[in-house]
Scaffold this motif. Sequence first.
Motif, short mmCIF file in Angstrom:
data_model
loop_
_atom_site.label_atom_id
_atom_site.label_comp_id
_atom_site.label_asym_id
_atom_site.label_seq_id
_atom_site.Cartn_x
_atom_site.Cartn_y
_atom_site.Cartn_z
N ASN A 1 1.85 -1.94 -6.10
CA ASN A 1 1.23 -0.66 -6.42
C ASN A 1 -0.04 -0.47 -5.59
O ASN A 1 -0.26 0.59 -5.01
CB ASN A 1 0.90 -0.58 -7.91
N ALA A 2 -0.85 -1.52 -5.50
CA ALA A 2 -2.10 -1.44 -4.74
C ALA A 2 -1.84 -1.43 -3.24
O ALA A 2 -2.41 -0.60 -2.52
CB ALA A 2 -3.01 -2.61 -5.11
N ASP A 3 -1.00 -2.35 -2.76
CA ASP A 3 -0.80 -2.47 -1.32
C ASP A 3 -0.08 -1.27 -0.72
O ASP A 3 -0.27 -0.95 0.46
CB ASP A 3 -0.05 -3.76 -0.99
N LEU A 4 0.76 -0.61 -1.50
CA LEU A 4 1.44 0.59 -1.01
C LEU A 4 0.64 1.86 -1.30
O LEU A 4 1.05 2.96 -0.94
CB LEU A 4 2.84 0.72 -1.65
N ARG A 5 -0.49 1.69 -1.99
CA ARG A 5 -1.36 2.80 -2.38
C ARG A 5 -0.62 3.83 -3.24
O ARG A 5 -0.87 5.03 -3.16
CB ARG A 5 -1.97 3.46 -1.14
N LEU A 6 0.30 3.32 -4.04
CA LEU A 6 1.08 4.23 -4.88
C LEU A 6 0.24 4.89 -5.97
O LEU A 6 0.56 5.99 -6.40
CB LEU A 6 2.28 3.49 -5.49
N TRP B 1 -2.50 6.17 -5.49
CA TRP B 1 -3.03 7.35 -4.81
C TRP B 1 -1.94 8.40 -4.59
O TRP B 1 -2.11 9.55 -4.96
CB TRP B 1 -3.65 6.91 -3.48
N PHE B 2 -0.81 7.95 -4.00
CA PHE B 2 0.27 8.89 -3.70
C PHE B 2 0.92 9.46 -4.96
O PHE B 2 1.30 10.62 -4.99
CB PHE B 2 1.36 8.23 -2.83
N SER B 3 1.06 8.62 -5.97
CA SER B 3 1.74 9.06 -7.19
C SER B 3 0.76 9.58 -8.24
O SER B 3 0.96 10.65 -8.79
CB SER B 3 2.55 7.89 -7.77
N GLY B 4 -0.30 8.83 -8.48
CA GLY B 4 -1.23 9.20 -9.55
C GLY B 4 -2.20 10.30 -9.17
O GLY B 4 -2.35 11.29 -9.89
N THR B 5 -2.86 10.16 -8.04
CA THR B 5 -3.91 11.10 -7.65
C THR B 5 -3.35 12.33 -6.94
O THR B 5 -3.59 13.46 -7.36
CB THR B 5 -4.95 10.40 -6.75
N LEU B 6 -2.61 12.10 -5.87
CA LEU B 6 -2.08 13.22 -5.09
C LEU B 6 -0.83 13.84 -5.70
O LEU B 6 -0.51 14.99 -5.42
CB LEU B 6 -1.77 12.77 -3.66
N ASP C 1 7.62 -9.14 4.19
CA ASP C 1 8.81 -8.38 4.58
C ASP C 1 9.12 -7.28 3.56
O ASP C 1 9.47 -6.16 3.94
CB ASP C 1 10.02 -9.31 4.72
N ALA C 2 8.99 -7.61 2.28
CA ALA C 2 9.24 -6.60 1.25
C ALA C 2 8.21 -5.48 1.32
O ALA C 2 8.55 -4.30 1.16
CB ALA C 2 9.22 -7.26 -0.14
N LEU C 3 6.96 -5.83 1.59
CA LEU C 3 5.91 -4.81 1.71
C LEU C 3 6.20 -3.89 2.88
O LEU C 3 6.07 -2.66 2.76
CB LEU C 3 4.54 -5.47 1.88
N LYS C 4 6.59 -4.45 4.02
CA LYS C 4 6.92 -3.62 5.19
C LYS C 4 8.07 -2.68 4.87
O LYS C 4 8.03 -1.49 5.19
CB LYS C 4 7.25 -4.51 6.39
N GLU C 5 9.09 -3.22 4.21
CA GLU C 5 10.22 -2.39 3.80
C GLU C 5 9.75 -1.29 2.85
O GLU C 5 10.16 -0.13 2.96
CB GLU C 5 11.27 -3.26 3.10
N GLY C 6 8.86 -1.64 1.94
CA GLY C 6 8.33 -0.66 0.99
C GLY C 6 7.54 0.44 1.68
O GLY C 6 7.62 1.61 1.29
N GLN C 7 6.78 0.06 2.71
CA GLN C 7 6.02 1.06 3.45
C GLN C 7 6.96 2.05 4.14
O GLN C 7 6.71 3.26 4.13
CB GLN C 7 5.11 0.38 4.48
N LEU C 8 8.04 1.54 4.71
CA LEU C 8 9.00 2.41 5.36
C LEU C 8 9.70 3.33 4.35
O LEU C 8 9.89 4.52 4.61
CB LEU C 8 10.03 1.58 6.14
#
Length: 130
Positions: A72-77, A79-84, A111-118
């Motif tokens: 949640n933190a590393d993908l900034r979710l 921000w994207f989900s809660g704030t924006l 690797d999972a984080l990179k996949e999540g970012q994409l």
Amino acid sequence: MDDDAKLRLMQTRIVKSYAWQRDVIVPLSKDFDCTVEELEEVFFSLFDMSSLEAMHGTFKSAEDICLYQKFNADLRLCWFSGTLEVITPEDAKNLKMKLVKEVKNGKSYEDALKEGQLELFELLKKEAIY
């Protein structure tokens, strides 16, 4: 053997078990830069028998929660989900759950984080009708 000695013996048997040492004591003693014995003493002072008996299970289940929050933190979710509010809470949750499952199945966190970012970027493009 008096009651205190019996209690100490029972506590020691729990904390010295293979699973406890592997999953809790050794990793945390490294994190805290203390000896295994020091950490065991702290746990003996902090927790009663029933807490010690239940702690390994709660520690393992908390790992999933922490991993979920880390994504949640590393993908900034937040921000994207809660704030924006450009990503739905359901999409954010599904993405995090998918990534947690992949890490639990052996994929590296990086690797999972990179996949999540994409995947997050794909969700953003979908929302923008890019």
